[in-house]
Design a protein around this motif. Structure first.
Motif, short mmCIF file in Angstrom:
data_model
loop_
_atom_site.label_atom_id
_atom_site.label_comp_id
_atom_site.label_asym_id
_atom_site.label_seq_id
_atom_site.Cartn_x
_atom_site.Cartn_y
_atom_site.Cartn_z
N ARG B 156 0.85 -1.19 0.00
CA ARG B 156 0.00 0.00 0.00
C ARG B 156 0.88 1.24 0.00
NH1 ARG B 156 -2.90 0.18 5.33
NH2 ARG B 156 -0.92 1.08 5.96
N GLN B 157 1.92 1.22 0.83
CA GLN B 157 2.83 2.34 0.92
C GLN B 157 3.62 2.49 -0.37
OE1 GLN B 157 1.34 2.81 3.74
NE2 GLN B 157 2.23 4.85 3.50
N ARG B 158 4.06 1.37 -0.90
CA ARG B 158 4.88 1.41 -2.09
C ARG B 158 4.08 1.96 -3.27
NH1 ARG B 158 6.26 -2.84 -6.11
NH2 ARG B 158 8.06 -2.00 -7.17
N GLU B 159 2.80 1.59 -3.34
CA GLU B 159 1.97 2.07 -4.44
C GLU B 159 1.91 3.60 -4.43
OE1 GLU B 159 0.32 0.47 -7.07
OE2 GLU B 159 1.81 -0.96 -6.38
N MET B 160 1.85 4.16 -3.22
CA MET B 160 1.78 5.62 -3.16
C MET B 160 3.04 6.24 -3.73
SD MET B 160 0.15 6.08 0.60
CE MET B 160 -1.43 5.34 0.99
N ARG C 62 -7.61 -4.77 2.14
CA ARG C 62 -8.11 -5.06 0.80
C ARG C 62 -9.60 -5.29 0.93
NH1 ARG C 62 -7.08 -9.97 -0.67
NH2 ARG C 62 -6.12 -10.78 1.20
N LEU C 63 -10.23 -5.55 -0.20
CA LEU C 63 -11.67 -5.79 -0.16
C LEU C 63 -12.00 -7.27 -0.03
CD1 LEU C 63 -12.89 -3.35 -2.89
CD2 LEU C 63 -13.42 -3.22 -0.49
N GLY C 64 -11.12 -8.11 -0.49
CA GLY C 64 -11.46 -9.52 -0.53
C GLY C 64 -12.32 -9.82 -1.73
N PRO C 65 -12.79 -11.05 -1.86
CA PRO C 65 -13.59 -11.39 -3.05
C PRO C 65 -14.87 -10.57 -3.09
CG PRO C 65 -13.67 -13.16 -1.45
CD PRO C 65 -12.63 -12.21 -0.97
N ASN C 66 -15.14 -9.96 -4.23
CA ASN C 66 -16.36 -9.14 -4.32
C ASN C 66 -16.98 -9.18 -5.71
OD1 ASN C 66 -14.44 -7.75 -5.66
ND2 ASN C 66 -14.90 -5.78 -4.76
N ARG C 67 -16.62 -10.19 -6.48
CA ARG C 67 -17.10 -10.18 -7.86
C ARG C 67 -18.23 -11.18 -8.08
NH1 ARG C 67 -15.18 -5.86 -10.98
NH2 ARG C 67 -14.37 -4.87 -9.13
N VAL C 68 -18.13 -12.33 -7.42
CA VAL C 68 -19.11 -13.38 -7.69
C VAL C 68 -20.25 -13.24 -6.69
CG1 VAL C 68 -19.38 -15.81 -8.19
CG2 VAL C 68 -17.12 -14.80 -8.21
N PHE D 17 -8.40 -3.95 10.55
CA PHE D 17 -9.64 -4.57 10.09
C PHE D 17 -10.78 -3.56 10.19
CE2 PHE D 17 -13.53 -6.95 10.97
CZ PHE D 17 -13.54 -7.83 9.91
N PHE D 18 -10.93 -2.95 11.36
CA PHE D 18 -12.02 -2.00 11.51
C PHE D 18 -11.71 -0.69 10.79
CE2 PHE D 18 -12.59 -4.83 15.21
CZ PHE D 18 -13.84 -5.33 14.84
N GLY D 19 -10.43 -0.33 10.76
CA GLY D 19 -10.06 0.90 10.08
C GLY D 19 -10.40 0.87 8.61
N SER D 20 -10.33 -0.32 8.00
CA SER D 20 -10.60 -0.40 6.57
C SER D 20 -12.06 -0.09 6.26
CB SER D 20 -10.22 -1.78 6.05
OG SER D 20 -11.13 -2.74 6.52
N TYR D 21 -12.91 -0.14 7.28
CA TYR D 21 -14.31 0.20 7.03
C TYR D 21 -14.57 1.69 7.14
CZ TYR D 21 -15.68 -4.66 6.99
OH TYR D 21 -15.82 -5.98 6.65
N VAL D 22 -13.71 2.38 7.89
CA VAL D 22 -13.99 3.80 8.11
C VAL D 22 -13.02 4.72 7.39
CG1 VAL D 22 -15.18 3.48 10.29
CG2 VAL D 22 -12.70 3.69 10.28
N SER D 23 -11.80 4.26 7.20
CA SER D 23 -10.79 5.19 6.71
C SER D 23 -10.48 4.93 5.25
CB SER D 23 -9.52 5.07 7.56
OG SER D 23 -8.44 5.61 6.87
N ARG D 24 -10.54 5.99 4.48
CA ARG D 24 -10.33 5.87 3.04
C ARG D 24 -8.85 5.59 2.75
NH1 ARG D 24 -11.78 3.99 -1.52
NH2 ARG D 24 -10.38 4.84 -3.06
N ASP D 25 -7.94 6.17 3.52
CA ASP D 25 -6.54 5.95 3.17
C ASP D 25 -6.02 4.62 3.69
OD1 ASP D 25 -6.98 7.85 5.37
OD2 ASP D 25 -4.89 7.40 5.82
N THR D 29 -8.07 0.35 -2.23
CA THR D 29 -8.41 -0.40 -3.43
C THR D 29 -9.27 0.41 -4.39
OG1 THR D 29 -8.51 -2.29 -1.98
CG2 THR D 29 -9.32 -2.60 -4.21
N ILE D 30 -8.95 0.26 -5.65
CA ILE D 30 -9.80 0.85 -6.69
C ILE D 30 -10.38 -0.30 -7.47
CG2 ILE D 30 -9.72 2.09 -8.85
CD1 ILE D 30 -8.05 4.11 -7.57
#
Lengths: 170, 391, 391, 213
Positions: B156-160, C62-68, D17-25, D29-30
């Motif tokens: 994540r850091q590296r991507e930035m 990450r988001l994990g699987p989210n396509r299927v 884990f919880f931070g990924s639900y609230v924090s955009r940075d 993921t795009i």
């Protein structure tokens, strides 16, 4: 002679026979395991749960694995030549038959005396484990302790031998 | 196959070739080929390992699966034409490769670099160091079996940082940014602010990483005392970079050569005392913190001015006959380019001194007596990129 | 009403069996239960793979699987179809019969344990009076399956993996059994149903779960550590160790057989977790007396999912141990601690009920733990280090 | 105590884990095909040929000088020079490429061709969805597939293109002034204007400011 007994006996005998007959040592161990499992099932069929499960735990879970390890440790190279048929196979067969006959006779004569007794009431299954425990802790406590001491001594001996080898290696 | 208990699995000693270096002759040794498709060899690297149980008795590295004939190709290219190829040496840090090559050519042709370009080089060079080290600690954790968590944080850091590279140079990895006598393009609008934002987040990543793993008992157990590289061996084998510094060798070319404008920045060089995997890991974490300091100073002092020496021709560049060796402190160690010019548009001799390859030469010494699991993390802590090892 | 809801599956089974002739009723009853168990836990397996990937993803930002499907919920289905349609590759040198039998045996053995696990009130396949013994006995079958897989593949990696797996499983079976013996000591029964019944009583609103006693808490923690190792989960996933020996004993499996290994591992993990619930967390019993109206099986699965989540959490955090460290942990830490815990349980048993036995038992467990932990740490000399810097 | 480092680590993953639900940075993921990063102006993928006006064949700026072919490090450009001449962007008659192929399976996007081109004729595209199942034909781009309009160039690299356009406009103005001067001179001399324009060497176009080295 119920159907399930026949099946289990057949599996056990087949497993044991395969353990003797197969060429590949690892296959032999696997076949032996089937035989052990069959014996365990026979115990269970007789209502001896504790003995049956212990059979699985000790023989299938531990002894078979131990045998596998022993094979791996000792047999470095496969013997490509098929094992020659033992020259005294006839004598061996005769001895085996004689042993079988003696055992069969013993069991048969015993069975007659058992049949004479009135059928025992089925022991409540919960009692069996407890009975074994009681027996071990009261009546057989001295033998148990002696066996325990012996096994501990054997364990320590094994550790000492293993450690000695490691020192050598260093 | 029914007769064979172990046809392929366990080979007797005699089949391996030479005698084992230690252990009784009755030991069953297992020759294991780790790589080139092994997931933890960081590319197409191969190690022929002879194992006694899981203990390493011998280890033979096999290189060359990614050999691309880089040096010979460069001798038939123009000087500039080799620049994009240097990106592909150590593809994790292309900008430092560019820099080392540019430095060598500048030495060869006696080109002066404008001040702003020197600052830009320091900025991108230290950013490269940041992302390389982040990447490395992530991969090292992955080799230790972390299920990807630290690796993902690192990436994540590296991507930035890679986003910054893309905004500046147009490419995330194959930057091709430096030119003889400067840099190719100036900073786009808003780039410095974006960089400051990224750098503000970086300490948080380092803190998080340290909380996640540095005090972890499993990590300490896995890395401390593993793969010890003595100071003497590090010096005599020509080990450089963080790996040498983890062994206590005070050798940082940024301090020794003071190339570019590194003498203007205040920074410290962390030194380890044990030379094990843990030290190599920690040295990198500490270097990241130092790099952040250098970046702060460089961005503060960045002067205005031209970014490239206007006298240097882009086409028909022919340095006068001579030779030069330019070296920099790349994230992985001493990266040097040795060039001989015969006055023609392409170098007569072109030679790369790749830090990964030299650092890899001590791999067997580090691994002997350790486990299979340790080989992987020792290799990870050496920090190799096969593009550079095999060239 | 709550009674009916609680017993709805039991009633449904009896209603279905009513249609059948009495002679085959026992057989059909068992068959129905077996089918139900297999279906439910196979579904749980699918849910868990999704949960694991989602949870790990979130931990790794990450988001994990989210396509299927919605939120990627159908991902397990897609994975299943994928593994079914993949080519089944068997190495040419492999022992075909054993190679084929290994995954089947593994899955079969992993399902056997469920026969004695009470999933809800009156919901147990058979109430064996040596139920706990049975559970550990069939659990040992899995070692054999693992060995068969590793040996029959005739690959060095799979052999190494199998060796690791067997050594690990045998070593951790000892603390696993010893940790559960405290419960048997307390209840005086090997029957899982009896053990749960002992815990499903309340003082005020508080349940009598064994985890709420000093020896129970220690036993639970020790049991869970051993269970993690027994089910080859991170940080004890050495037999798989994808960064070291790639996939360990099932490296040579592909397609559906690979999926079977996966299934077997997860089913085994559920089984040991369910055993931990049965022994220490009150099985299907509600956590508070005023919540007993919630159907018992829901409590069981809630607890199971909580334990699975903890497994996932640990997996997302920790690096893997090394083989010798794993063994040291088992024999130098787990074994003494379980024995001491056994002592604590014995003292608890013989001390008069009251407040006094709480601190005594807690001290019996805690003091050796602290001493042992300190001793182990000092022996290994693991510590955080400070680094010097050169200017 | 044994285990506090492990507990600290567990707390950290829980925070993430919880931070990924609230924090955009934290959750950066795009979701690629639906969401895309804003196009970075400096980005580059593969080269294309710029043309002015509506007709790509008429407006191609390339004069087939073959410098890029020579300088290309992996030698992925192939140019065939025309026999005849036609007016270029400035209006001067020049050769033009009859064939201009770039094998983008060989090209390494180094943009050295862009840097060496004296005519601002070749520029870097930003299009990256280029994968094809046609290994040879699909990746060997010919003149027609390479030609993209100046508007396209302005769209993908606005700053750079504006500088190039300004420089070109200056060139054109200069050329036009020169031509007019020539024309008036020619009128005075009563000779044919067109022939004079052809015969006179026009000043070489300067490289644009944004591209200068």
């Amino acid at each position: 002679m119920t159907a399930s007994f026949t099946i289990l006996a057949a599996i056990t005998v087949a497993g044991m026979a395969a353990a003797m007959g197969l060429r590949n040592a690892v296959h032999c161990v696997l076949a032996l395991t089937v035989g052990f499992a069959g014996i365990a099932a026979l115990y269970l069929q007789l209502g001896a749960q504790f003995v049956g499960f212990t059979q699985v735990l000790v023989y299938v879970g531990a002894v078979a694995i131990l045998a596998v390890f022993a094979i791996m440790m000792t047999q470095s190279r496969p013997s490509a030549t098929p094992a020659p048929r033992a020259p005294l196979w006839a004598a061996g067969g005769a001895v085996a038959a004689a042993v079988f006959a003696v055992l069969a006779w013993a069991i048969h004569s015993n069975a007659l005396s058992v049949q004479a007794l009135p059928p025992q009431p089925e022991a409540a299954p919960s009692a069996t484990v407890q009975q074994i425990g009681d027996a071990l802790m009261h009546r057989f406590v001295l033998p148990l302790e002696i066996v325990g001491l012996l096994l501990t001594a054997a364990l320590i001996g094994a550790v000492v031998i293993a450690m000695g080898r490691r020192e050598e290696m260093k | 196959m029914s007769t064979a208990a172990f046809p392929a699995a366990v080979l007797p000693t005699q089949q391996i070739g030479s005698e084992p270096t230690s252990g009784p002759s009755t030991e069953q040794l297992l020759e294991l080929s780790m790589g080139p498709q092994h997931p933890s060899t960081h590319g197409v690297f191969r190690m022929n390992v002879v194992l006694d149980g899981e203990r390493v008795v011998r280890l033979k590295p096999v290189f060359g699966y990614l050999h691309r004939n880089h040096e010979k190709i460069a001798e038939s290219e123009t000087y500039l034409g080799s620049m994009p190829y240097t990106d592909r040496l150590d593809y994790i840090c292309p900008l430092t490769n560019n820099w080392a090559y540019a430095l060598a050519v500048e030495k060869l042709a006696g080109i002066q670099v404008p001040e702003r370009a020197e600052y830009l080089r320091v900025i991108v060079g230290e950013l490269t160091r940041l992302q390389n080290h982040a990447c490395l600690v992530g991969f090292l954790m992955q080799d230790m079996g972390c299920s990807g968590t630290p690796l993902m944080y690192a990436f994540r850091q590296r991507e930035m940082v890679l986003d910054l590279f893309e905004a500046l140079t147009g490419a995330r990895m194959m930057c091709n940014y430096m030119r003889f006598g400067g840099c190719r393009v100036d900073l786009p609008a808003g780039w410095l602010d974006q960089t400051k934002k990224v750098l503000q987040q970086f300490p948080r990543f380092l803190d998080e990483f340290e909380r996640l793993l540095i005090g972890n008992e499993i990590l300490m157990g896995r890395t401390q005392g593993i793969g010890v590289l003595s100071k003497e061996l590090a010096v005599s084998a020509g080990i450089s970079g963080p790996m040498a510094r983890a062994s206590g060798v005070d050798y940082d070319i940024r301090k020794v050569d003071r190339y570019g404008i590194y003498d203007r920045f205040a920074f410290r060089v962390p030194l380890g005392s044990h030379g094990d995997v843990y030290d190599r890991l920690m040295i990198r974490v500490l270097e990241m913190r130092e790099s952040l300091g250098i970046l702060d100073q460089a961005m503060r002092d960045l002067p205005a001015g031209p970014i490239v020496d206007p006298k240097t021709k882009i086409r028909g560049f022919r340095p006068k006959p001579g030779e030069a060796y330019g070296r920099i402190e790349a994230p992985k160690g001493e990266l040097g380019f040795y060039l001989i010019s015969d006055g023609s548009p392409n170098p007569y001799r072109y030679r790369v001194r790749p830090p990964s390859l030299i650092n890899l030469t001590v791999l067997e010494d580090l691994c002997l007596g350790h486990n299979v699991a340790d080989i992987v993390i020792i290799l990870g802590s050496v920090d190799i990129v096969l593009g550079e090892v095999d060239r | 009403m709550t009674q009916t809801l609680d017993q709805i599956f039991v009633l449904a089974k009896h209603w279905l069996l009513g249609f059948l002739p009495a002679a085959i009723q026992p057989f059909c009853s068992a068959l129905l239960s077996v089918v139900a168990i297999i279906l439910v836990f196979a579904t749980l397996f699918a849910i868990t793979t999704w949960l694991e990937r989602k949870g790990l993803g979130r931990m790794q930002n990450r988001l994990g699987p989210n396509r299927v499907g919605p939120c990627g919920l159908l991902q397990p289905l897609a994975d299943g179809i994928k593994s079914l349609t993949k080519e089944d590759i068997v190495p040419a040198a492999a022992d075909h019969a054993v190679h084929f039998m290994a995954p089947v045996l593994l899955v079969a053995a992993s399902f056997l344990g469920y026969a004695v696990l009470p999933i809800g009130r009156n919901m147990v396949l058979t109430n064996l009076n040596a139920g706990v013994l049975y559970f550990f006995a069939v659990g040992s079958l899995m070692e054999l399956a693992v060995f068969m897989a590793g040996w029959s593949s005739r690959s060095k990696y799979s052999l190494l993996g199998a060796m690791r797996a067997i050594a690990q499983m045998i070593s951790y079976e000892v603390p696993l059994v010893l940790a559960s013996i405290v419960v048997i000591l307390h209840t005086g029964s090997l029957s899982t149903v009896a053990i749960v019944d002992r815990q499903a009583v309340y003082t005020g609103i508080w349940p009598h779960w064994f985890v709420f006693t000093p020896w129970g808490l220690a036993g639970f923690v020790l049991f869970m550590v051993a269970a993690t190792a027994e089910s080859n989960r991170s940080p004890f996933d050495l037999p798989e160790g994808e960064s070291e020996i790639i996939a360990g004993y099932y490296i040579e499996y592909s397609g559906f057989k690979f999926a079977l290994f996966f299934l077997g591992e997860y089913i085994g993990m559920f089984a040991t977790s369910a055993m931990a619930i049965t022994l220490f967390l009150g099985g299907w019993a509600a956590p508070f007396s005023f919540l007993t109206w919630v159907p018992s099986y829901l409590w069981f699965f809630a607890k199971l999912l909580a334990i699975i989540s903890a497994f996932i959490w640990v997996r997302g955090t920790l690096p893997r141990l090394r083989m010798d460290q794993l063994m040291n942990l088992a024999w130098q830490f787990m074994l003494p601690m379980t024995l001491i815990n056994l002592l604590a349980a014995g003292v608890w048993q013989f001390m008069p009920a009251g407040v006094a036995r709480w601190p005594v038992c807690a001290a019996i467990v805690a003091v050796p733990f602290l001493l042992l932990a300190r001793g182990l740490k000092q022996k290994r000399k693991f510590q955080l280090r400070t680094y010097r810097f050169s200017q | 105590m044994l285990g506090d480092g492990i507990l600290k680590g567990l707390a950290e993953t829980a925070r993430n884990f919880f931070g990924s639900y609230v924090s955009r940075d934290r959750l950066t993921t795009i979701q690629y095909p639906e969401q895309r990063d804003p196009q970075i102006e400096a980005a580059r993928s593969f080269p294309f040929l710029v043309f002015d006006g509506a007709d790509w064949q008429q407006g191609l700026r390339c004069v087939s000088c073959q410098i890029c072919e020579k300088e290309c490090p992996p030698k992925c450009i192939f140019i065939e020079k025309s026999k005849d001449k036609k007016p270029d962007a400035v209006g001067k008659p020049q050769f033009y490429p009859v064939r201009f192929d770039i094998d983008i399976s060989v090209c390494m996007s180094c943009q050295i061709c862009v840097e060496v081109c004296p005519f601002d004729a070749i520029k870097m595209d930003v299009d990256y969805d280029l994968s094809t199942d046609d290994r040879f034909g699909g990746l060997l781009l010919d003149r027609q597939r390479l030609a993209k309009s100046n508007e396209h160039y302005n769209k993908i690299h606005p700053t750079e293109a504006a500088a190039v356009d300004a420089a070109l406009a200056e060139e054109r103005a200069k050329a036009k002034a020169a031509a007019e001067a020539k024309a008036s001179a020619a009128a005075k001399a009563a000779t044919e204007a067109k022939a004079a324009a052809v015969a006179n060497p026009a000043p070489a176009p300067q490289p644009a400011a944004g591209e200068s080295q």
